[in-house]
Design a protein around this motif. Sequence first.
Motif, PDB file in Angstrom:
ATOM      1  N   LYS A 137       0.833  -1.200   0.000  1.00 56.10           N
ATOM      2  CA  LYS A 137       0.000   0.000   0.000  1.00 56.10           C
ATOM      3  C   LYS A 137       0.867   1.249   0.000  1.00 56.10           C
ATOM      4  CE  LYS A 137      -3.896   2.131   2.396  1.00 56.10           C
ATOM      5  NZ  LYS A 137      -4.864   2.006   3.526  1.00 56.10           N
ATOM      6  N   ARG A 138       1.911   1.227   0.813  1.00 54.15           N
ATOM      7  CA  ARG A 138       2.791   2.389   0.915  1.00 54.15           C
ATOM      8  C   ARG A 138       3.431   2.713  -0.432  1.00 54.15           C
ATOM      9  NH1 ARG A 138       7.626   1.569   4.948  1.00 54.15           N
ATOM     10  NH2 ARG A 138       5.864   1.452   6.406  1.00 54.15           N
TER      11      ARG A 138
ATOM     12  N   GLN B   7       2.536   1.615  -3.463  1.00 52.28           N
ATOM     13  CA  GLN B   7       1.546   1.916  -4.484  1.00 52.28           C
ATOM     14  C   GLN B   7       1.086   3.367  -4.398  1.00 52.28           C
ATOM     15  OE1 GLN B   7      -1.216  -1.191  -3.545  1.00 52.28           O
ATOM     16  NE2 GLN B   7      -0.368  -2.626  -5.040  1.00 52.28           N
ATOM     17  N   ASN B   8       1.152   3.928  -3.162  1.00 53.44           N
ATOM     18  CA  ASN B   8       0.809   5.338  -2.956  1.00 53.44           C
ATOM     19  C   ASN B   8       2.029   6.244  -3.115  1.00 53.44           C
ATOM     20  OD1 ASN B   8      -1.862   4.731  -2.436  1.00 53.44           O
ATOM     21  ND2 ASN B   8      -1.527   4.498  -0.230  1.00 53.44           N
ATOM     22  N   LYS B   9       3.138   5.645  -3.543  1.00 53.06           N
ATOM     23  CA  LYS B   9       4.385   6.372  -3.814  1.00 53.06           C
ATOM     24  C   LYS B   9       4.918   7.100  -2.578  1.00 53.06           C
ATOM     25  CE  LYS B   9       3.151   7.019  -8.667  1.00 53.06           C
ATOM     26  NZ  LYS B   9       2.980   7.982  -9.779  1.00 53.06           N
ATOM     27  N   LYS B  10       4.779   6.449  -1.424  1.00 56.54           N
ATOM     28  CA  LYS B  10       5.286   7.017  -0.185  1.00 56.54           C
ATOM     29  C   LYS B  10       6.599   6.336   0.203  1.00 56.54           C
ATOM     30  CE  LYS B  10       0.807   8.319   1.792  1.00 56.54           C
ATOM     31  NZ  LYS B  10      -0.125   8.115   2.927  1.00 56.54           N
TER      32      LYS B  10
END
Length: 296
Positions: A130-131, A133-136
């Motif tokens: 998730k991290r 994929q959210n480009k974080k």
Amino acid sequence: MIAMENYTVFSKSVRGYSHLKNNTVCQDYSDHKKTDGAVMIAVADGHGSVNYFRSDIGSKLAVERALDSAEIFCRDIKKEQLYDNKSSDALMEQLSKSIINSWRSAVREHFDANPFKEDEIAPLADKYKKRYQNKKNIESVYGTTLILAVITNDYWFAVQIGDGNISVASLKGEDGEAEWRVPVEKDERCFLNATTSLCDSDAIDEFHYCLETADRGGAPDAVFLSTDGIEDSFPVNRNEEYVFKLYESIAKNLGDDNLLKEYLENFSRLGSGDDCSVAGIFKTDMFEEEILDEHS
């Protein structure tokens, strides 16, 4: 004054035996550079966890950007600034910040040109998927250690974040024996598989360095760097002693690059199994040649 051409400089990285068995990439990287007024070396060790799946790229970018930053630093700095302790501390921090920022910029450039692929993210735990994929926290995927050393006629310095070894030697006494020391204090946060990293949010506080100017003894006769694949191959209570001997042996056998590669590959096979990188700067006539046994 010592001309920079009177120094021998080298760097070598090999894929670790465990990486060969598991068909994984070499996450180490090393390189060196000579300019008109300086000789410099760097090694980096990308993190091995599955969450750092581009650390081999991160280590390469770290070494490249560190050498570029060091070259600019040596070109622009006034040597008198380094003779004042307060000023020199600020300058070493400035160099460390330059390396961090340049590396982070290079990482972002690489990511923008090469977004994460599904097969890269698939093995990760859901929170990491998730991290990313959210480009974080993109930098953590490229996480790596770094060691840089530079010798000039007026000063020498080394900076380090993460594990690995910096050792220096100076010829002492009538017999010209090499006297070895470790000039940068070990970071207690680096233990077993844990290490500080360029990808850490507080990376600037994790840099360690040494700086010695001509009025404080000047440059040593030799500086060697290595990633932890080297140290971890020796008994903990005697690894410095063995590392010093290894550096000397390597320095005496630089004429055969293929033999050095074979030697380090076998060294990894019989030792840590990890990737191994070694880089060095030494006065060309410092070590006598000998025949390296690649089966050692």
